[in-house]
Design an enzyme around this catalytic site. Structure first.
Site, short mmCIF file in Angstrom:
data_model
loop_
_atom_site.label_atom_id
_atom_site.label_comp_id
_atom_site.label_asym_id
_atom_site.label_seq_id
_atom_site.Cartn_x
_atom_site.Cartn_y
_atom_site.Cartn_z
N SER A 37 0.80 -1.23 0.00
CA SER A 37 0.00 0.00 0.00
C SER A 37 0.83 1.28 0.00
O SER A 37 0.34 2.33 -0.39
CB SER A 37 -0.97 0.02 1.18
OG SER A 37 -0.30 0.28 2.39
N LYS A 90 0.64 5.21 6.58
CA LYS A 90 0.13 5.99 5.45
C LYS A 90 0.73 7.39 5.49
O LYS A 90 1.37 7.80 6.45
CB LYS A 90 -1.41 6.13 5.52
CG LYS A 90 -2.16 4.82 5.60
CD LYS A 90 -2.07 4.01 4.34
CE LYS A 90 -2.84 2.71 4.51
NZ LYS A 90 -2.22 1.59 3.92
#
Length: 165
Positions: A37, A90
């Protein structure tokens, strides 16, 4: 004599363990980055169809947690809003008060006070704020500053701030 040696060794190891735990809890720690990701920033050799046993390891500093001072582009580790046991990594793309365009929903969202908007660098396979909305700053565990493993990738983390797709 061997009893004194064992007792002294146990005291030293216990003290070292407490000091190490305090440092990793309050100042800095190391963690593995798993999955695609955040590729290509982390694990650039992985794509969504392949898996590898080689993960990037990163340095996570925790001084930013003192006053929750973050910037757009910071890469952070945070606890999942839906499962406190899970941690995600993230990039912050929005801070409190910012407006975020959501092209897939044809909508715009304002980030509330005490929250931020996070997305993965590889948006095609990232579970992020597009899925669970803005995250509370209190769920952030630290800011990723450096890649420390593998050796050929050692260095600082880029604070790119391009918008998500």
């Amino acid at each position: 004599m061997s009893q004194n040696f064992l007792l002294d060794a146990a005291k030293k190891y216990f003290t070292a363990g407490i000091v190490g735990l305090t440092i990793s809890d309050r100042y800095a720690s190391f963690t593995a980055v798993r999955g695609p990701s955040m590729s290509p920033t982390f694990n650039p050799h992985i794509n969504s169809s392949t898996r590898s046993s080689f993960d990037d390891y990163v340095l996570v500093e925790k001084f930013c947690l003192d006053k929750y001072k973050f910037s757009r582009g910071d890469v952070v580790i945070f606890r999942s809003p839906s499962d406190y046991k899970e941690k995600h990594i993230k990039r912050i793309v929005g801070l409190p008060g910012d407006w975020i365009d959501l092209p897939s929903l044809d909508d715009t969202v304002r980030i509330p006070v005490g929250h931020c908007w996070v997305v993965g660098d590889n948006s095609a396979c990232s579970l992020d704020s597009r899925s669970f909305g803005p995250i509370p700053l209190g769920l952030i565990c630290g800011r990723v500053t450096h890649i420390i493993w593998p050796p050929h990738r050692i260095g600082g983390v880029n604070k790119k701030t391009n918008a998500f797709a």
